[in-house]
Design an enzyme around this catalytic site. Sequence first.
Site, short mmCIF file in Angstrom:
data_model
loop_
_atom_site.label_atom_id
_atom_site.label_comp_id
_atom_site.label_asym_id
_atom_site.label_seq_id
_atom_site.Cartn_x
_atom_site.Cartn_y
_atom_site.Cartn_z
N TYR A 5 -14.34 0.27 8.89
CA TYR A 5 -12.88 0.50 9.00
C TYR A 5 -12.43 0.32 10.45
O TYR A 5 -11.47 -0.40 10.74
CB TYR A 5 -12.60 1.92 8.50
CG TYR A 5 -11.22 2.45 8.75
CD1 TYR A 5 -10.10 1.88 8.15
CD2 TYR A 5 -11.02 3.57 9.57
CE1 TYR A 5 -8.82 2.40 8.36
CE2 TYR A 5 -9.76 4.10 9.78
CZ TYR A 5 -8.66 3.50 9.18
OH TYR A 5 -7.41 4.02 9.39
N GLY B 139 0.85 -1.21 0.00
CA GLY B 139 0.00 0.00 0.00
C GLY B 139 0.87 1.24 0.00
O GLY B 139 0.55 2.27 0.60
C1 AKB Z 1 -9.50 8.20 8.44
O1 AKB Z 1 -9.91 9.37 8.53
O2 AKB Z 1 -10.20 7.25 8.08
C2 AKB Z 1 -8.06 7.95 8.83
C3 AKB Z 1 -7.93 7.53 10.26
C4 AKB Z 1 -8.15 8.49 11.34
O3 AKB Z 1 -7.61 6.40 10.51
N1 AKB Z 1 -7.27 9.10 8.58
#
Ligand code: AKB
Length: 304
Positions: free
Chosen positions: A138, A8
């Site tokens: 995420y 990445g």
């Molecule tokens: C995001 O905004 O998704 C990233 C993080 C804070 O992990 N920059």
Amino acid sequence: MERILITGAMGQLGLEFIKFFSKQNVYILATDIIKPKIKLSCDFLIADATNKSNIDAIVKQNRITTIYHLVAVLSAKGEKNPFKAWQINMESFQNIIEISIKNNIKKIFWPSSIAVFGTKSNLKNVDQDPILNPETIYGISKLAGEKLINYYNKKFNLDIRSLRYPGIVSFNSKPGGGTTDYFMEMIEKLKQGENYTCFLEKNTKLPMLYIDDAILGTIKYMSMNKNKLSIKDSYNITGFSITPLELEDKLIKLGCKGKVIYKPDYRDKIAKTWPRKIKDEKAKEDWDWKVEFGIDQALNEAFK
Ligand code: AKB
């Protein structure tokens, strides 16, 4: 000689790690699914980290000893297609673990994020070990990764390390698909005298960290004796906390003419589940984590 694979590598962090390692006596191989847009100071291969046999062959052929696995679909992009985000984030992570065990990789770095926290984490100022209830795919993938790090460390004695990065502020390499991207976007627009439509509400405060601090801190952490590290999953680290309005005020003071229009969208909802401040005492205690750059130094860089 240490032989480092960066996956990445064309992302915000990867390009900066390449810059740093290029000045050290190490071999660097960068991989990504996209071609470099700039001339790199290291070897590069197009490779998909979800393709286990390909990455395994690359690791073998290039006698890799260390891996910085930076592949990730970030928070905002992840919400558009959670199934794909989970598949990319976790499949590539599991591949790297398996390949590392098979090839006796000495050390692995895998970034976690403030996205592991959630509304139950005391967001005013989060501890190292609060209740973790991430609300994005995420964040869920980062939390799962943290748990797996702990598990694989114990089960296979694998030296895989991780830091919970806040929003990373960088001007030479751009972020993409994150919630904290507003910071760089606002600077870029206002610097050019253009207006910026901000997707966060003006008082949504988030922790940020200047890229040089992130890179130097990570390198210091990676160089530590494993026995000194009491946190076996991922350390909290932070730089400064700021709202979009505070950033706008600073940019106006620096002479920017563009205006900010606030149109909060789903990304503001994500940001509201993330900390406003982070306690990073454990990192300070265990490996002498220090911040050199504040917001003003970071902005000086942007306006150089
Ligand atoms: C995001 O905004 O998704 C990233 C993080 C804070 O992990 N920059």
